[in-house]
Design a protein around this motif. Structure first.
Motif, mmCIF file in Angstrom:
data_model
loop_
_atom_site.group_PDB
_atom_site.id
_atom_site.type_symbol
_atom_site.label_atom_id
_atom_site.label_comp_id
_atom_site.label_asym_id
_atom_site.label_seq_id
_atom_site.Cartn_x
_atom_site.Cartn_y
_atom_site.Cartn_z
ATOM 1 N N ARG A 236 33.462 58.285 48.105
ATOM 2 C CA ARG A 236 33.293 56.944 47.540
ATOM 3 C C ARG A 236 34.295 56.685 46.424
ATOM 4 N N THR A 240 37.354 53.879 46.465
ATOM 5 C CA THR A 240 37.517 52.917 45.374
ATOM 6 C C THR A 240 38.945 52.944 44.843
ATOM 7 N N ASP A 243 41.528 51.741 47.661
ATOM 8 C CA ASP A 243 41.458 50.296 47.898
ATOM 9 C C ASP A 243 42.036 49.516 46.723
ATOM 10 N N THR A 244 41.697 49.946 45.508
ATOM 11 C CA THR A 244 42.164 49.224 44.322
ATOM 12 C C THR A 244 43.673 49.338 44.170
ATOM 13 N N VAL A 251 42.323 51.253 38.147
ATOM 14 C CA VAL A 251 40.930 51.679 38.040
ATOM 15 C C VAL A 251 40.678 52.138 36.611
ATOM 16 N N THR A 370 39.338 47.557 39.192
ATOM 17 C CA THR A 370 37.980 48.070 39.379
ATOM 18 C C THR A 370 37.574 48.868 38.152
ATOM 19 N N VAL A 372 34.749 51.668 37.055
ATOM 20 C CA VAL A 372 33.810 52.607 37.664
ATOM 21 C C VAL A 372 32.918 53.185 36.564
ATOM 22 N N ARG A 405 36.101 44.229 40.159
ATOM 23 C CA ARG A 405 35.008 44.890 40.859
ATOM 24 C C ARG A 405 34.404 45.963 39.950
ATOM 25 N N ASP A 407 31.971 49.361 40.218
ATOM 26 C CA ASP A 407 31.281 50.353 41.046
ATOM 27 C C ASP A 407 30.478 51.280 40.130
#
Length: 470
Positions: A236, A240, A243-244, A251, A370, A372, A405, A407
Motif C-alpha cells: 500500500r 501511494t 502513484d503520487t 509524498v 499525498t 501519509v 490526497r 492516506d
C-alpha cells in the motif's frame, strides 16, 4: 494542587493518583505513594485539544516538596515533556530512566524547547497568537536543567527509587529504551505501569518482556479498540508513492522523530531494494529525527539486545535510499516545494508543531501531493483532522485548503494493538485491579470490556485526579 502529606506519611496507605493520561493519550503522569514515599511515573506534556494544552500552563499537579522521584518509561513528549516545567518550578530530581531513554530524552526535550521558542518568536513577528506577547512553555535552559536531573538504570536491574520504593525497568519494545516499571512499595504492595507497549511484530525491536505479577496494573490503551491492519502494508505504501510520484507530486509523511522515522526509513529501504518504488529523493527534515537516527544506528552497531538481531546481520537497514538530511532552516524551506517528486519525512508526527507545518502549508493545496499518516493521532491534532477527512486545517493562524490526497497507514504504529495488549496483560497472575490509562475513552472502555468479559478481571477507567488505594 495535591496537599503536602509529609507530616502524615507514616499513616498513609499505598495509593495511586491519576494526574494525566486518563481519557486521553497525552500528559501521562501517575503518582504512586506508599507510607513514606511519593514517586511520579512519567511526566508528560498534554497535546492535541486546546483544553488539554491549556493544562500545561496550569498550577503544578503535584507539590514540589511532596515528590521524591520521577521515573520515565520512555522519551516521547507525552511521557517526558512536562519535566522542564517541574524542574523550573524548583524540583531537582532524581529522575530515573534507562540509558537509551536518557539519550533520547535529551534530544527530545532540547528540540521541544527550541521549537517552543521558535514558535513564540514566529507568533510575535506575524501576530497570529492571541497571547501578547506569546511565550514558550519552557526554554532550552529549562530543558537542559531537566536533563541534568536524569540518572540512568539498566534494564532488569532492581534499584531503590526512594528509601521505601524498590523499582525495576523491563523492556517494553515500543521505542529504543522504552520500559515498563515495577514498583515494590512499603507494606508489600506492587504496582506495574506498562508505559507504552510495543507491537509483537515491531520491525526493529524485540517484543516486550512479560509482565511481572502485581497488585495494581496501569495498562496503556492507545489501540485498545483496534487491531492493526498489516495486510499488504508495504504494498500500500509502495502504491501511494508510485502513484503520487508518477503524477508529478511529492509524498509528505509526518512522523514521530523517535522510532517512527526509523521504522518508515526501514520500510522505504525494503521497497527500494525490491524496486517496488522509484528511486526518488528521501528528505528527512527534522534535526531531532536525525539525532535520534544516530542513537538507533549506534544501538545497531553495538548489537543492542533490545533490537532484532536481523538488523545487524543483514547490513544497513536504512540503505540503499537516496537519503538527504536537512539540518538548516534554508534546506527545510527548499523542501516546501521539492524540485523533483520526493518523499519528505518530517516531525512532529501528529502535526502539532515543527517543520512539518510549513510543508503541510505548501503541499496540502496541491492535488498532486499525498500526505501519509503513519501512526496514532490524538483528538484535536492536525494529523487527526487530516485522517478524519478535514477540508481545511488551521496552521499559523490561517486555514489551509486540503486538496492533497490523505492516506492512513496505521500499521506502521509502534503501539501494541488490542490483541497485543490483552496478551501481554494476561501473561501473569491477574492483578487485583487493572486501570486503563493512556487511551481515548472508547479505546480504554473496549479494552476494559475484553479484560472483564474474557478474563474475569476487575478493569477500571480511572477519572482525572482520582486517588485509589493499591
Amino acid at each position: 494542587m495535591i496537599p503536602d502529606h509529609r507530616k502524615t506519611r507514616e499513616d498513609s496507605p499505598a495509593a495511586i493518583e491519576f494526574l494525566g493520561g486518563v481519557g486521553t493519550v497525552t500528559g501521562s503522569k501517575h503518582l504512586v505513594s506508599s507510607a513514606r514515599d511519593r514517586v511520579l511515573v512519567d511526566c508528560g506534556l498534554f497535546q492535541g485539544l486546546a483544553s488539554l494544552r491549556r493544562r500545561n500552563w496550569a498550577r503544578l499537579p503535584v507539590g514540589i516538596a511532596d515528590l521524591d522521584a520521577v521515573l520515565l518509561t520512555h522519551a516521547h513528549l507525552d511521557h517526558t515533556g512536562y519535566l522542564p516545567v517541574l524542574v523550573r518550578a524548583g524540583w531537582r530530581g532524581p529522575v530515573y530512566a534507562t540509558p537509551d531513554t536518557a539519550r533520547l530524552a535529551e534530544i527530545v526535550l532540547l528540540d521541544s524547547a527550541h521549537l517552543m521558542e521558535e514558535e513564540a518568536a514566529h507568533a510575535n513577528a506575524r501576530g497570529w497568537s492571541k497571547h501578547h506577547p506569546a511565550r514558550p512553555l519552557y526554554t532550552r535552559r529549562d530543558a537542559a536543567a531537566a536533563v541534568a536531573c536524569v540518572a540512568t538504570v539498566d534494564f532488569d536491574t532492581p534499584f531503590a527509587a526512594t528509601d521505601g520504593v524498590a523499582a525495576e525497568f523491563g523492556s517494553a519494545g515500543h521505542i529504543l529504551g522504552s520500559a515498563w516499571v515495577r514498583l515494590d512499595l512499603a507494606g508489600g504492595r506492587t504496582v506495574v505501569v506498562s508505559g507504552d507497549l510495543g507491537r509483537t511484530g515491531h520491525p526493529l525491536l524485540n517484543p516486550p518482556r512479560p509482565r511481572p505479577d502485581c497488585d495494581a496494573l496501569l495498562l496503556e490503551s492507545t489501540y485498545g479498540a483496534r487491531v492493526h491492519d498489516d495486510a499488504d502494508l508495504d504494498d500500500r505504501l509502495a502504491r501511494t508513492i508510485t502513484d503520487t510520484v508518477g503524477g508529478g507530486g511529492s509524498v509528505l509523511i509526518p512522523a514521530f522523530a523517535v522510532d517512527r522515522t526509523e521504522v518508515v526509513l526501514a520500510a522505504l529501504s525494503r521497497l527500494r531494494r525490491a524496486e517496488a518504488i522509484p528511486d526518488v529523493p528521501v528528505l528527512v527534515d527534522s534535526p531531532m529525527a536525525l539525532a535520534s537516527l544516530r542513537v538507533y544506528q549506534h544501538a545497531i552497531a553495538e548489537h543492542d539486545p533490545r533490537l532484532r538481531p536481523a538488523l545487524w546481520l543483514g547490513g544497513d537497514p536504512f540503505a540503499p535510499l537516496r537519503l538527504y538530511e536537512l539540518h538548516t532552516v534554508e534546506e527545510s524551506m527548499e523542501a516546501n516545494r521539492p524540485r523533483l517528486p520526493s518523499v519528505v519525512i518530517s516531525a512532529s508526527g501528529m502535526a502539532t508543531g515543527g517543520r512539518v507545518l510549513h510543508h503541510l502549508k505548501h503541499l496540502l493545496p496541491d492535488r498532486r501531493n499525498t500526505v501519509v499518516i503513519v501512526g496514532f493521532a490524538a483528538a484535536g491534532t492536525r494529523a487527526r483532522q487530516l485522517a478524519d477527512g478535514a477540508g481545511e486545517v488551521k496552521i499559523h493562524g490561517r486555514y489551509v485548503r486540503v486538496r492533497a490526497r490523505v492516506d492512513v497507514l496505521d500499521g506502521f504504529s509502534a503501539h501494541a494493538d488490542a490483541d497485543d495488549l490483552v496478551t501481554w496483560a494476561t501473561s501473569g497472575r491477574p492483578p487485583r485491579t487493572a486501570y486503563l490509562v493512556h487511551g481515548e475513552p472508547d479505546a480504554s472502555a473496549s479494552l476494559a470490556g475484553r479484560l472483564r468479559d474474557e478474563h474475569g478481571w476487575s478493569a477500571v477507567l480511572p477519572r482525572e485526579g482520582e486517588r485509589v488505594l493499591v
